[in-house]
Each structure stands twice: as C-alpha cells, then as structure tokens.
Design a protein around this motif. Structure first.
Motif, PDB file in Angstrom:
ATOM      1  N   ALA A  34      31.435  46.663  32.730  1.00 12.21           N
ATOM      2  CA  ALA A  34      30.713  47.557  31.824  1.00 12.21           C
ATOM      3  C   ALA A  34      31.299  47.483  30.425  1.00 12.21           C
ATOM      4  O   ALA A  34      30.568  47.442  29.424  1.00 12.21           O
ATOM      5  CB  ALA A  34      30.757  48.988  32.348  1.00 12.21           C
ATOM      6  N   ALA A  35      32.620  47.433  30.333  1.00 12.13           N
ATOM      7  CA  ALA A  35      33.276  47.366  29.021  1.00 12.13           C
ATOM      8  C   ALA A  35      32.892  46.089  28.284  1.00 12.13           C
ATOM      9  O   ALA A  35      32.722  46.086  27.054  1.00 12.13           O
ATOM     10  CB  ALA A  35      34.790  47.454  29.190  1.00 12.13           C
ATOM     11  N   SER A  36      32.752  44.981  29.022  1.00  9.25           N
ATOM     12  CA  SER A  36      32.390  43.716  28.369  1.00  9.25           C
ATOM     13  C   SER A  36      30.983  43.773  27.788  1.00  9.25           C
ATOM     14  O   SER A  36      30.637  43.009  26.890  1.00  9.25           O
ATOM     15  CB  SER A  36      32.489  42.561  29.365  1.00  9.25           C
ATOM     16  N   LEU A  37      30.154  44.699  28.300  1.00  6.77           N
ATOM     17  CA  LEU A  37      28.790  44.859  27.802  1.00  6.77           C
ATOM     18  C   LEU A  37      28.696  45.955  26.755  1.00  6.77           C
ATOM     19  O   LEU A  37      27.620  46.185  26.193  1.00  6.77           O
ATOM     20  CB  LEU A  37      27.841  45.200  28.957  1.00  6.77           C
ATOM     21  N   GLY A  38      29.830  46.652  26.519  1.00  4.68           N
ATOM     22  CA  GLY A  38      29.806  47.780  25.599  1.00  4.68           C
ATOM     23  C   GLY A  38      29.137  48.999  26.217  1.00  4.68           C
ATOM     24  O   GLY A  38      28.585  49.850  25.509  1.00  4.68           O
ATOM     25  N   LYS A  39      29.195  49.100  27.540  1.00  4.03           N
ATOM     26  CA  LYS A  39      28.561  50.196  28.264  1.00  4.03           C
ATOM     27  C   LYS A  39      29.612  50.976  29.058  1.00  4.03           C
ATOM     28  O   LYS A  39      30.771  50.585  29.135  1.00  4.03           O
ATOM     29  CB  LYS A  39      27.482  49.659  29.224  1.00  4.03           C
ATOM     30  N   LEU A  59      19.517  42.527  26.239  1.00  2.00           N
ATOM     31  CA  LEU A  59      20.511  43.074  27.154  1.00  2.00           C
ATOM     32  C   LEU A  59      20.523  42.299  28.470  1.00  2.00           C
ATOM     33  O   LEU A  59      21.590  42.026  29.039  1.00  2.00           O
ATOM     34  CB  LEU A  59      20.218  44.554  27.402  1.00  2.00           C
ATOM     35  N   LEU A  60      19.346  41.933  28.942  1.00  2.00           N
ATOM     36  CA  LEU A  60      19.255  41.126  30.163  1.00  2.00           C
ATOM     37  C   LEU A  60      19.991  39.800  29.977  1.00  2.00           C
ATOM     38  O   LEU A  60      20.735  39.352  30.860  1.00  2.00           O
ATOM     39  CB  LEU A  60      17.786  40.885  30.492  1.00  2.00           C
ATOM     40  N   GLN A  61      19.804  39.171  28.797  1.00  2.00           N
ATOM     41  CA  GLN A  61      20.483  37.911  28.512  1.00  2.00           C
ATOM     42  C   GLN A  61      21.987  38.118  28.444  1.00  2.00           C
ATOM     43  O   GLN A  61      22.769  37.280  28.921  1.00  2.00           O
ATOM     44  CB  GLN A  61      19.967  37.332  27.199  1.00  2.00           C
ATOM     45  N   GLN A  62      22.424  39.241  27.845  1.00  2.00           N
ATOM     46  CA  GLN A  62      23.854  39.523  27.741  1.00  2.00           C
ATOM     47  C   GLN A  62      24.493  39.669  29.119  1.00  2.00           C
ATOM     48  O   GLN A  62      25.582  39.150  29.375  1.00  2.00           O
ATOM     49  CB  GLN A  62      24.073  40.791  26.921  1.00  2.00           C
ATOM     50  N   ILE A  63      23.814  40.365  30.022  1.00  2.00           N
ATOM     51  CA  ILE A  63      24.335  40.532  31.386  1.00  2.00           C
ATOM     52  C   ILE A  63      24.437  39.174  32.081  1.00  2.00           C
ATOM     53  O   ILE A  63      25.448  38.856  32.726  1.00  2.00           O
ATOM     54  CB  ILE A  63      23.437  41.489  32.189  1.00  2.00           C
ATOM     55  N   ALA A  64      23.378  38.372  31.939  1.00  5.04           N
ATOM     56  CA  ALA A  64      23.388  37.039  32.567  1.00  5.04           C
ATOM     57  C   ALA A  64      24.518  36.187  32.008  1.00  5.04           C
ATOM     58  O   ALA A  64      25.221  35.488  32.759  1.00  5.04           O
ATOM     59  CB  ALA A  64      22.033  36.360  32.354  1.00  5.04           C
ATOM     60  N   ASP A  65      24.718  36.233  30.700  1.00  7.65           N
ATOM     61  CA  ASP A  65      25.782  35.437  30.080  1.00  7.65           C
ATOM     62  C   ASP A  65      27.156  35.865  30.587  1.00  7.65           C
ATOM     63  O   ASP A  65      28.030  35.028  30.850  1.00  7.65           O
ATOM     64  CB  ASP A  65      25.723  35.579  28.555  1.00  7.65           C
ATOM     65  N   GLU A  66      27.356  37.167  30.703  1.00  7.42           N
ATOM     66  CA  GLU A  66      28.653  37.662  31.177  1.00  7.42           C
ATOM     67  C   GLU A  66      28.921  37.247  32.620  1.00  7.42           C
ATOM     68  O   GLU A  66      30.068  37.026  33.016  1.00  7.42           O
ATOM     69  CB  GLU A  66      28.709  39.191  31.057  1.00  7.42           C
ATOM     70  N   LEU A  67      27.854  37.140  33.404  1.00  8.77           N
ATOM     71  CA  LEU A  67      28.013  36.746  34.808  1.00  8.77           C
ATOM     72  C   LEU A  67      27.998  35.238  34.987  1.00  8.77           C
ATOM     73  O   LEU A  67      28.281  34.735  36.081  1.00  8.77           O
ATOM     74  CB  LEU A  67      26.886  37.368  35.645  1.00  8.77           C
ATOM     75  N   GLY A  68      27.653  34.503  33.931  1.00 11.65           N
ATOM     76  CA  GLY A  68      27.616  33.050  34.018  1.00 11.65           C
ATOM     77  C   GLY A  68      26.463  32.523  34.837  1.00 11.65           C
ATOM     78  O   GLY A  68      26.570  31.481  35.498  1.00 11.65           O
ATOM     79  N   VAL A  69      25.328  33.238  34.800  1.00 10.70           N
ATOM     80  CA  VAL A  69      24.139  32.795  35.522  1.00 10.70           C
ATOM     81  C   VAL A  69      22.964  32.804  34.553  1.00 10.70           C
ATOM     82  O   VAL A  69      23.063  33.308  33.436  1.00 10.70           O
ATOM     83  CB  VAL A  69      23.833  33.719  36.721  1.00 10.70           C
TER      84      VAL A  69
END
Length: 417
Positions: A34-39, A59-69
């Motif tokens: 959550a912290a990596s997303l600023g949430k 935001l969807l793209q940010q989550i995907a990028d953080e997960l590497g998918v």
C-alpha cells in the motif's frame, strides 16, 4: 459509498483476489505494498476484498507495475458478450485510445509497400490544412473524443501524402503533419497520457525539420517538454527546453513568431524549476517570459502556444502555487481576465486558483474555482494530479462536515481512490 459485502461486484472481488495472490507470491505485506502505491493498508484491504473498486486506468497500471504483471493479468479483457457491470468508460478506455493505437504502429506502411499507382490520390492541400486547424480547435476546446476521431482518419492520409507528393507541396505537407502531431501531443498531455505525448512530439519534431521550418521544430520541442514534465522527467524537460532556448537566443530573431516560441519555452522552464522547488530560478524564468510578452505587447496564438501577457500571468499563478506561495498566486490570479483564451487556459487558471485557495484553507472559494474549472475543461479535474490532490485535501480538512457538492466533485475526479 462503498458497497457492502453482499453488494460487491464479482469482477471487483476477482480483481482483488488476483492482486492479493500476486502480492503474496512476491512476499509483500499489505502495509508495504500500500505504501508503494501511496495508499493506506485499509484502502488496499478493501481493494483485495472487492469492496473498493479500482476504476482509474492510471491507478490500475500503477498496481500492475508494482506487481510486475500486465494489466490484463489483473483485469482480463472484457468478453464479447460483456460482464453484467463493466468498468466505467474512462476505466476501459480513454478518449484518445484509438489514436494511441495508431501511434503504436507505422501509419504509412501500406504506402511504403505499395506501388505508386496503389497509394491513391490525396485531397487538396487546403482541405488538409482545414482539418489540421479543426484538430487544433478541438484540442483547445478539450473535445478529445472528437480529436481522436479526426486524427485516426487524418494522420494516415497526411503520412501517405508526404511520401507520395515529391513536388512543390511536400514541404507544406510535412508542416501540416508536424502541426497535427503537435496537436496530438498537447491532447495526450491533457489526457495525462504523457508517454504517447512524447511519441507524438518526437514525430512532430522530425516532420517540422523535414518541412524546413525551424520554429515549428522549436514549438514541437515545447510539446516534448510538456510531456517530460507530466512524466516527472524534470532533467529531460530542462535539457530539451534549455537547448531550444539557447538555439533561439543564438539566432537572435525578434519576429513575433520567434518571440512567442521563446517566451513559451521560458514558461515551460519556469514550471520545471517550480516542480524542482527551485524558487529563485523559477521566478527568473517567469520574469524573462514576462519581458518577452511585454515586447510583443499582445496575446498571440503562434504555433497554438497562446503566448502573450495574459498567458504569462496564468503561468505565474501556477508557478506560485507549485512553490507554495498561495497568497502571491491569488494576488496575481484574481486580476487576470482570461476570457479571450482557450477553455484549456481558462480552466487551468481556475484550477490553480482553487489549489491556492485550498492551500489557504479557503474551502468554499477553492470548491467554487474547481467546479468552475470542471465546467470549462472537465479533463483538467479528471486527469490532473494536482487538481485531485487539492480536492482530496479539501475533503480531509472538511472531515465529516464535507459538503455534498465537494464529495460529488471528489467522486467525479476519483480523488479519493
């Protein structure tokens, strides 16, 4: 209002389960991810339970990028028959998606592979020029869906024309092609699609160079600087702006067109300095642009830059807000009459005045300015991170006393996602 457990959309629940599975596979805790997303952890917990839908594409793209998918791993393509409750239109696609896809390939491959007789005739130059003018009018008006519709038809035609006309009109066709790509770059910036704006600006630079018009090259560089700023690549933005400013300075032209480009580049560099918290340097760039605008003595629209005394003061407001000088921003902004400028410029001024009022804890005035900005240029509120941050701050400050109007604005802007 968040849905209850019984009302959770199956798609949102499935999405949340995928996020949770990928997160755990990577050994990341809820708090860390959550912290990596600023949430907050609470927000992520709601997402993973399907209670908090994720509808914004960025935001969807940010989550995907953080997960590497890929995004598709998290939200598979909607099947042909469609789900019972698909994502909102903005979540599934942006107004410029078709144009973005067009940029992803080579728009003139068929022409390159065809024999001369296969390429077909081009329309008259005057008709193509009229379409490019319309493209810019639509961009300034914020009618981005119409921009995309026109661009998807116009760009391949222009790309074909510059390759099949080897006569007296080729330079003029390259110039039209550059202007079209400049318009698209500006539109992509407004849609917060900075990577596509970069591609469009790069193509505009090349076409302008082939047209033999160096000022259009510099105007295209300005569009690239705007893309770099949206990408937060301030070093690249500074280098691009400074290179063009230095070249124009060495040329020494005092024509109105040259001064318009030079002044606009100083304004762009002021924004770069402000985003880097370089207060003195930002104000120096504003002062240089102000002097150039005074030399012009009028508001112009050379190269669709809208440079002139009024636009300089609008940028001075934005710079002051970025630097935290809310009082200065209000002192300047409340004296500006921007009615002769485009809806985009008017909306930008109102947004920045709203941000300034928010910094001063003037909740009512901030809300009014932001609502007025939305009425004039909706995409500014929907896509500009600074606007969403201001709205989010207003909601947090108001707490349980937040007005219905403010909460509705926050929902439209997805400011609380």
């Amino acid at each position: 209002m968040k849905p209850s457990g019984k009302d959770v959309d199956p798609q949102d629940r499935a999405f949340g389960q995928r996020v949770q599975r990928f997160r755990k596979e990577r050994g990341r805790t809820q708090a860390e991810f959550a912290a990596s997303l600023g949430k907050t952890s609470s927000w992520l917990s709601q997402v993973e339970r399907g209670v908090q839908p994720v509808q914004r594409m960025d935001l969807l793209q940010q989550i995907a990028d953080e997960l590497g998918v890929s995004v598709q791993h998290l939200r598979p393509s909607v099947p042909a028959d469609g789900p019972s409750q698909p994502l909102t239109a903005r979540a599934l696609s942006n107004d410029l998606d078709e144009t973005r896809r067009l940029l992803s390939g080579h728009p003139a491959l068929r022409t390159l592979l065809a024999t001369p007789d296969d390429s077909g005739p081009s329309r008259a130059l005057a008709l193509l020029q009229s379409d490019v003018d319309d493209l810019w009018d639509l961009t300034h008006a914020g009618q981005l869906a119409q921009v995309s519709t026109l661009a998807v038809e116009l760009l391949p035609e222009l790309e074909r024309s510059v390759r099949t006309d080897s006569g007296e009109y080729q330079d003029a066709l390259y110039l039209l092609l550059s202007r079209a790509y400049q318009a698209l770059s500006a539109a992509f910036v407004r849609q917060d699609e900075a990577d596509a704006a970069w591609v469009a600006a790069d193509r505009a630079i090349l076409a302008a160079e082939r047209s033999g018009d160096p000022l259009h090259v510099c105007a295209s560089v300005f569009r690239m600087v705007q893309a770099f700023i949206r990408l937060r690549s301030l070093g690249q933005a500074e280098h691009a702006a400074r290179t063009a400013i230095d070249a124009l300075g060495e040329q020494g032209s005092q024509s109105p067109e040259s001064l318009s480009v030079l002044g606009s580049l100083h304004l762009a560099l002021a924004l770069v300095r402000a985003r880097a918290s370089a207060r003195t340097e930002a104000k120096e760039e504003i002062a240089k642009a102000r002097a150039i605008a005074a030399q012009l003595g009028e508001n112009r629209n050379d190269f669709n830059l809208e440079f002139g005394p009024v636009n300089v003061e609008i940028q001075a407001v934005s710079t002051a807000v970025d630097l935290g000088d809310a009082g200065e921003a209000l002192d300047i902004g409340l004296t500006i009459d921007a009615t002769e400028l485009s809806p985009e410029r008017q909306g930008r001024l109102l947004m920045d005045l709203g941000r300034a009022h928010a910094q001063r804890r003037h909740g009512g005035e901030a809300l009014r300015c932001l609502q007025d900005a939305e009425a004039i240029a909706p995409e500014i509120i929907q896509t500009h991170q600074a606007a969403r941050a201001a709205i989010r701050e207003l909601v947090l400050v108001a707490g349980p006393n937040a007005s219905h109007e403010l909460l509705e604005l926050a929902e439209r802007a997805a400011a609380l996602d």
